[in-house]
Design an enzyme around this catalytic site. Structure first.
Site, PDB file in Angstrom:
ATOM      1  N   GLU A 217       0.830  -1.218   0.000  1.00 17.12           N
ATOM      2  CA  GLU A 217       0.000   0.000   0.000  1.00 17.12           C
ATOM      3  C   GLU A 217       0.859   1.261   0.000  1.00 17.12           C
ATOM      4  O   GLU A 217       1.701   1.430   0.887  1.00 17.12           O
ATOM      5  CB  GLU A 217      -0.903  -0.042   1.245  1.00 17.12           C
ATOM      6  CG  GLU A 217      -1.882   1.111   1.305  1.00 17.12           C
ATOM      7  CD  GLU A 217      -2.864   0.995   2.491  1.00 17.12           C
ATOM      8  OE1 GLU A 217      -3.210  -0.131   2.884  1.00 17.12           O
ATOM      9  OE2 GLU A 217      -3.267   2.050   3.001  1.00 17.12           O
TER      10      GLU A 217
ATOM     11  N   LYS B  88      -6.896  -0.821  11.952  1.00 18.03           N
ATOM     12  CA  LYS B  88      -6.318  -1.280  10.674  1.00 18.03           C
ATOM     13  C   LYS B  88      -5.147  -0.381  10.293  1.00 18.03           C
ATOM     14  O   LYS B  88      -4.116  -0.835   9.799  1.00 18.03           O
ATOM     15  CB  LYS B  88      -7.405  -1.274   9.585  1.00 18.03           C
ATOM     16  CG  LYS B  88      -6.988  -1.937   8.278  1.00 18.03           C
ATOM     17  CD  LYS B  88      -6.288  -1.018   7.306  1.00 18.03           C
ATOM     18  CE  LYS B  88      -5.954  -1.715   6.013  1.00 18.03           C
ATOM     19  NZ  LYS B  88      -5.220  -0.873   5.053  1.00 18.03           N
TER      20      LYS B  88
ATOM     21  N   ASP C 159       4.924 -14.158  12.037  1.00 15.83           N
ATOM     22  CA  ASP C 159       3.571 -14.622  11.727  1.00 15.83           C
ATOM     23  C   ASP C 159       2.583 -13.474  11.942  1.00 15.83           C
ATOM     24  O   ASP C 159       2.169 -13.201  13.065  1.00 15.83           O
ATOM     25  CB  ASP C 159       3.268 -15.816  12.650  1.00 15.83           C
ATOM     26  CG  ASP C 159       1.893 -16.416  12.410  1.00 15.83           C
ATOM     27  OD1 ASP C 159       1.069 -15.779  11.721  1.00 15.83           O
ATOM     28  OD2 ASP C 159       1.652 -17.519  12.919  1.00 15.83           O
TER      29      ASP C 159
ATOM     30  N   HIS D 195      -2.073  10.705  -0.642  1.00 15.55           N
ATOM     31  CA  HIS D 195      -2.073   9.485  -1.436  1.00 15.55           C
ATOM     32  C   HIS D 195      -1.787   9.804  -2.892  1.00 15.55           C
ATOM     33  O   HIS D 195      -0.962   9.188  -3.533  1.00 15.55           O
ATOM     34  CB  HIS D 195      -3.491   8.887  -1.359  1.00 15.55           C
ATOM     35  CG  HIS D 195      -3.533   7.519  -0.798  1.00 15.55           C
ATOM     36  ND1 HIS D 195      -3.216   7.246   0.511  1.00 15.55           N
ATOM     37  CD2 HIS D 195      -3.861   6.337  -1.363  1.00 15.55           C
ATOM     38  CE1 HIS D 195      -3.356   5.953   0.714  1.00 15.55           C
ATOM     39  NE2 HIS D 195      -3.739   5.384  -0.402  1.00 15.55           N
TER      40      HIS D 195
END
Ligand code: MEV
Length: 433
Positions: free
Chosen positions: A82, A270, A286, A384
């Site tokens: 991302e 998130k 992991d 972005h």
């Protein structure tokens, strides 16, 4: 590492960046070779890691700059697809320098193994028998991994829980608390749980069913704190001035939303995991285990909420904290067998799993701030788009100061496309010649 500040790093070519990294970290270029192509994970190595291998799956690996964690400068490798994540973390780490960087700490590396006991005829008697034999059980559990024991790890405690209301009625659960030192610990804990099963059956008169590690590693928490003066938060964008105090209060109001509402908390967390997972993946750890632990911990009160908190201190500084379980290792599994993971650990210069967790939780906090600051001010799309535009400009062949010029023009026109980047680049080059 003298400094993790490498101004102009993003304007360098790929090879120049590696040279600069070798220079800044003092590592031999050979140590960084796995980051290059060809390099990293070969198909042959991959074939020995999982089943039915037909190839490898690559991700971009970027370096988050500017981090100071517990007074130590650190360059942080992040594997993520991302855009804006690496830039966001680096930028917040730069702002955090004004308050001394990130301060982080971890609990001892204790994992929980769960042993489910069904059909014990007398749950209270079973509990008493387990408590009576606790020391013998712990000694047996520690004996499964002599190397870990020699390094100071091993079984620490045994807890007995009665689960009264379950879909199959009541049963007993034994928690084995196990210090796994520098490992993630799943193997040691699962082996120890399996080893104890026959003795637990004999003591309880029940039947041992599941024997498995819990990913809610709430004995192995990591915490990071950061303090940023409002002056460092002020900025200009698109002709608008954002005062530091307004940015600070905007961040706090954004956090309050996540603290009160699970729909927002999921997205807020998130954003934290954007940073956390990227380092977890880069170091061969992991990330599903870390994700599971993080979200279960966020719901520990019975209501899912923010993993971080933001507020202000008496001097008016913005202060943030992040606390979450972080079961990561620097030995075992892919951390050692994956060449890029090995190089990533070397680059960070971490000597213990706890030190790695302290860096990761700091990156999570930085990432959270990057998102909240953008959301509370100009929105995330603007940053972005300009980052995306830079990438398109570079792909079109722009180098040096032309990258910014081509990107800025595309953003101003609202058209960020390779063909437009090439056309703008041609115009600028002609105008220059
Ligand atoms: C996007 O990957 C992450 C954010 O949605 C996080 C947030 O909303 O806090 C920007």
């Amino acid at each position: 590492m003298a400094t993790s500040r490498l101004p102009g790093f993003y304007n360098l070519s790929l090879t120049e960046r590696l040279d600069r990294l070798a220079q800044a970290s003092g590592l031999d270029p050979d140590d960084l070779a796995p980051f290059q192509t060809p390099g990293g994970l070969t198909v042959e190595l991959a074939d020995s890691m999982i089943e039915n291998v037909i190839g490898t799956h690559n991700l971009p690996l970027g370096i988050a700059l500017n981090f100071i964690v517990n007074g130590r400068e650190v360059l942080v490798p992040m594997a993520i697809e991302e855009p804006s994540v690496v830039a966001g973390a680096s930028f917040m780490a730069k702002l955090a320098r004004a308050g001394g960087g990130f301060h982080a700490e971890t609990d001892p590396p204790q994992m929980i193994g769960q042993i489910q006991v069904l059909g014990a005829p007398d749950l209270e008697a079973a509990r008493a028998a387990l408590q009576r034999e606790k020391e013998t059980l712990l000694a047996e559990a520690s004996a499964v991994d002599p190397v870990l024991k020699r390094l100071g790890g091993g079984a620490r405690d045994l807890e007995v829980r009665l689960l009264r209301e379950t879909p199959i009625g009541e049963f007993l659960v034994v928690h084995l608390i196990y210090d796994v030192r520098d490992a993630m610990g799943a193997n040691a804990v699962n082996t120890a749980c399996e080893r104890l099963a026959p003795r637990i059956e004999a003591l309880t008169g029940g039947r041992v069913h599941l024997r498995i590690l819990s990913n809610l590693a709430d004995r192995r928490l990591a915490r990071a704190r950061v303090r940023i003066p409002p002056s460092a938060l002020a900025f200009e964008s698109a002709g608008v001035h954002y005062a530091g105090e307004d940015v600070r209060d905007g961040v706090i109001a954004a956090w309050a939303f996540a603290a009160a509402d699970p729909y927002r908390a999921a997205t807020h967390n998130k954003g934290i995991m954007n940073g956390v997972d990227a380092v977890v993946i880069a170091t061969g750890n992991d990330w599903r285990a870390v994700e599971a632990g993080a979200h279960a911990y966020a719901a520990r009160s019975g209501r899912y909420t923010s993993l971080s908190t933001w507020g202000r201190d008496e001097e008016g500084n913005l202060v943030g904290e992040l606390e979450m379980p972080l079961a990561v290792g620097i030995v075992g599994g892919a951390t050692r067998s994956h060449p890029t993971a090995r190089a990533a650990l070397k680059l960070m210069g971490v000597r213990t799993a706890r030190e790695l967790a302290e860096i990761i939780v700091s990156v999570g906090l930085a990432q959270n701030l990057a998102a909240l600051r953008a959301l509370a001010t100009e929105g995330i799309q603007r940053g972005h788009m300009s980052l995306h535009a830079r990438q398109v400009a570079i792909a079109a062949g722009a180098r040096g100061e032309l990258i910014e010029k081509v990107a800025a023009q595309m953003v101003a026109e609202g058209t960020v496309r390779p063909d437009r980047a090439e056309a703008i680049l041609r115009q600028l080059q002609q105008a220059d010649s």
